[in-house]
Structure formats: C-alpha cells, structure tokens
Scaffold this active site. Structure first.
Site, PDB file in Angstrom:
ATOM      1  N   ASN A 169       1.079  -1.101  -0.197  1.00  0.00           N
ATOM      2  CA  ASN A 169       0.022  -0.005  -0.114  1.00  0.00           C
ATOM      3  C   ASN A 169       0.809   1.041   0.046  1.00  0.00           C
ATOM      4  O   ASN A 169       1.593   1.430   1.076  1.00  0.00           O
ATOM      5  CB  ASN A 169      -0.839  -0.077   1.257  1.00  0.00           C
ATOM      6  CG  ASN A 169      -1.874   1.105   1.465  1.00  0.00           C
ATOM      7  OD1 ASN A 169      -1.898   2.049   0.339  1.00  0.00           O
ATOM      8  ND2 ASN A 169      -2.126   1.553   2.604  1.00  0.00           N
ATOM      9  N   TRP A 170       1.013   1.724  -1.074  1.00  0.00           N
ATOM     10  CA  TRP A 170       1.931   3.127  -1.333  1.00  0.00           C
ATOM     11  C   TRP A 170       1.565   4.310  -0.521  1.00  0.00           C
ATOM     12  O   TRP A 170       2.192   5.360  -0.550  1.00  0.00           O
ATOM     13  CB  TRP A 170       2.170   3.249  -2.704  1.00  0.00           C
ATOM     14  CG  TRP A 170       3.180   2.447  -3.318  1.00  0.00           C
ATOM     15  CD1 TRP A 170       3.858   1.269  -2.767  1.00  0.00           C
ATOM     16  CD2 TRP A 170       3.888   2.063  -4.802  1.00  0.00           C
ATOM     17  NE1 TRP A 170       4.595   0.549  -3.472  1.00  0.00           N
ATOM     18  CE2 TRP A 170       4.831   1.055  -4.682  1.00  0.00           C
ATOM     19  CE3 TRP A 170       3.632   2.961  -5.771  1.00  0.00           C
ATOM     20  CZ2 TRP A 170       5.552   0.693  -6.092  1.00  0.00           C
ATOM     21  CZ3 TRP A 170       4.424   2.769  -7.137  1.00  0.00           C
ATOM     22  CH2 TRP A 170       5.356   1.689  -6.993  1.00  0.00           C
ATOM     23  N   GLU A 220      -5.753  -4.835  10.271  1.00  0.00           N
ATOM     24  CA  GLU A 220      -4.729  -3.837  10.637  1.00  0.00           C
ATOM     25  C   GLU A 220      -5.059  -3.082  11.875  1.00  0.00           C
ATOM     26  O   GLU A 220      -5.643  -2.132  11.919  1.00  0.00           O
ATOM     27  CB  GLU A 220      -4.537  -2.898   9.521  1.00  0.00           C
ATOM     28  CG  GLU A 220      -4.217  -3.253   8.035  1.00  0.00           C
ATOM     29  CD  GLU A 220      -3.728  -2.452   6.876  1.00  0.00           C
ATOM     30  OE1 GLU A 220      -2.456  -2.603   6.735  1.00  0.00           O
ATOM     31  OE2 GLU A 220      -4.327  -1.284   6.912  1.00  0.00           O
ATOM     32  N   GLY A 260       2.342   2.193  10.517  1.00  0.00           N
ATOM     33  CA  GLY A 260       3.320   3.509  10.480  1.00  0.00           C
ATOM     34  C   GLY A 260       4.006   3.639  11.729  1.00  0.00           C
ATOM     35  O   GLY A 260       4.609   4.896  11.794  1.00  0.00           O
ATOM     36  N   SER A 274       3.216  -2.378  10.040  1.00  0.00           N
ATOM     37  CA  SER A 274       4.639  -2.395  10.577  1.00  0.00           C
ATOM     38  C   SER A 274       5.227  -3.569  10.050  1.00  0.00           C
ATOM     39  O   SER A 274       6.091  -4.123  10.800  1.00  0.00           O
ATOM     40  CB  SER A 274       4.893  -1.927  11.722  1.00  0.00           C
ATOM     41  OG  SER A 274       4.433  -0.555  12.297  1.00  0.00           O
ATOM     42  N   GLY A 315       2.580  -1.131   4.178  1.00  0.00           N
ATOM     43  CA  GLY A 315       2.810   0.355   3.967  1.00  0.00           C
ATOM     44  C   GLY A 315       4.149   0.553   3.660  1.00  0.00           C
ATOM     45  O   GLY A 315       4.797   0.382   2.573  1.00  0.00           O
ATOM     46  N   GLY A 316       4.868   1.215   4.501  1.00  0.00           N
ATOM     47  CA  GLY A 316       6.275   1.871   4.468  1.00  0.00           C
ATOM     48  C   GLY A 316       6.968   0.889   3.871  1.00  0.00           C
ATOM     49  O   GLY A 316       8.084   1.549   2.910  1.00  0.00           O
TER      50      GLY A 316
END
Ligand code: PGA
Length: 250
Positions: A9-10, A166, A172, A212, A233-234
């Site tokens: 997930n950008w 999530e 994050g 994370s 994500g990150g």
C-alpha cells in the site's frame, strides 16, 4: 490450503517515473514466488503501473474508490473507471480513510458492493484502536466491522474479497502486533465469517495482517496458522525490502 497474498500500500507516495523504476527493479526479484503479489498505487500511477507489470506476476490495485457509478461527484473515481484500465484490486476502508476522510462501515459496505459489481476485488481493512485493545474490545470491534462491511453479500461475493486486519496502533508506528495477537484476532474474524456464512468460507477467505510489517518480521507473522500474508505500507516503497517480504518463505 490458502495461498499467501502480499500487497503493498503505497499510500500518497511515488510519482510515475518512480513507479516505473520500482517495477523494473522489483519484478525480477519476485518473479519466482508462488505468493500473490499486489501493488496498490495512487490513482496517478495506475496506468503506468499497469503498463509496466505486463508479462510479470505482479497485480495492480487502487487505494480507494467511490460507490456511485457516475455523476456529479467532483474529484471522485468510480469502480468502473478503475476496472476499465485493467485495475484488479482496490483497498476499501483503510483506517486512514476512516480516520481522515469520514469513511464509515456503511460507505465501506457500499464501496464493496460497487467494486464487486464491476469485477474489482476488494481488500477490506478492519482494525481496532489502542484504547479499544486495552479495554478488551478488539474482537467486538473488528467482528462488528466485518459484519457491517459484508451486509447483504452472498457466498459468491465473499470468495472475491480479501480482508486485511490492521490494528490502527500498529500502522506506521513501528509497533507490530505480536504474531500471537495478530493470529488470534484473525482467527476471531474467521469464526465470525463461519457464523455469517459457513466453515468452508471461513477456511477459504484470505485474511492478511497489516501494521509495520517489514522484512525482519514478515516470516514469523506470515507463518502463523491464520495469517495469509500482509498489507504492507512503508516497507513496500523499497523494491529490495518489499521483495524480501514477498519472498519470506524462500
Ligand atoms: P505500515 O502501513 O506498514 O506502514 O504500518 C500498513 C498499512 O497502512 O496498510
């Protein structure tokens, strides 16, 4: 046996040229995996991403959509628009959309129905806040989100949906749910699906963990009995790091 599905997930990151560079570096690194690989990119990158993943095993998803088919909804993008350029997946109900953009269980339900109507596969996000977890409310909150999101959906619809569990406090923040916590909550979601549909559906539905996930913790999480991969994500923004997550079982 359920397959493992690993989706990036950008969020609001990456320009078209960065997208193309990413795919050029990333595609060879994941070409031999038997896990499903998805990149959920910003709207402005979709077309470039779709062109550049041709001939690879990488699937492309969007991160949001509107539930109406068309009309006077300035700034919105419909399911049909996404589908028409070849998008396969769409994230629905991410906690950042619930938190900052007034997404509710009701709009999540409408979006899922609208996505399915054109053949887009929803990745539906659910998760509790830290306060809810500390108050012992995780199961209630998360299963309630699932119940409302899936209202009116039949067995056939269900087979096209991925759920991403999530926990909001893990997104994050660098704080990951322990593998036991994540597995337990995902098992509770499966139990809820068994109640709403049947044990067969509960056993078959793909449920990811997100929050994370990184190369260093992907293996221990994804090897748990109920965790079918992750929404990342990150750590999905770097080809090398993300390829290690996809190849966690290598
Ligand atoms: P994170 O984000 O991996 O950066 O925690 C996950 C997500 O929001 O889907």
């Amino acid at each position: 046996m359920r397959k493992k599905v690993i989706a990036g997930n950008w969020k609001m990151n990456m320009l078209p040229n960065e997208t193309i560079n990413f795919i050029e570096q990333f595609a060879p690194l994941v070409k031999d995996t038997k896990n499903e690989v998805i990149l959920c990119v910003p709207f402005t990158d979709l077309f470039y991403a779709l062109l550049h993943v041709q001939g690879t095993n990488i699937k492309i998803g969007a991160q949001n959509m509107h539930w109406e088919e068309k009309g006077a909804y300035t700034g919105e993008v419909s399911a049909q628009m996404l589908k028409s350029i070849g998008t396969e997946y769409v994230i629905i109900g991410h906690s950042e959309r619930r938190q900052y953009f007034a997404e509710t269980d009701e709009t999540v339900n409408k979006k899922i129905k609208s996505a399915l109507a054109v053949g887009l596969k929803p990745i539906v996000c659910v998760g509790e806040t830290l306060e809810q977890r500390e108050n012992g409310k995780t199961e209630e909150i998360v299963t309630n989100q699932v119940e409302k999101a899936f209202e009116g959906l039949n067995l056939e619809d269900l087979s096209k949906i991925i759920i991403a569990y999530e926990p909001i406090w893990a997104i994050g923040t660098g704080k990951t749910a322990t593998k036991e916590e994540a597995n337990e909550t995902i098992a509770q979601i499966r139990k809820k699906i068994a109640k709403m549909y049947s044990q067969k559906e509960a056993d078959e539905i793909i449920i990811q963990y997100g929050g994370s996930v990184k190369a260093s913790n992907a293996k221990e999480l994804f090897e748990m009995s109920d965790i079918d991969g992750g929404l990342v994500g990150g750590a999905s923004l770097k080809p090398d790091e993300f390829s290690k997550i996809v190849n966690f079982d290598k």
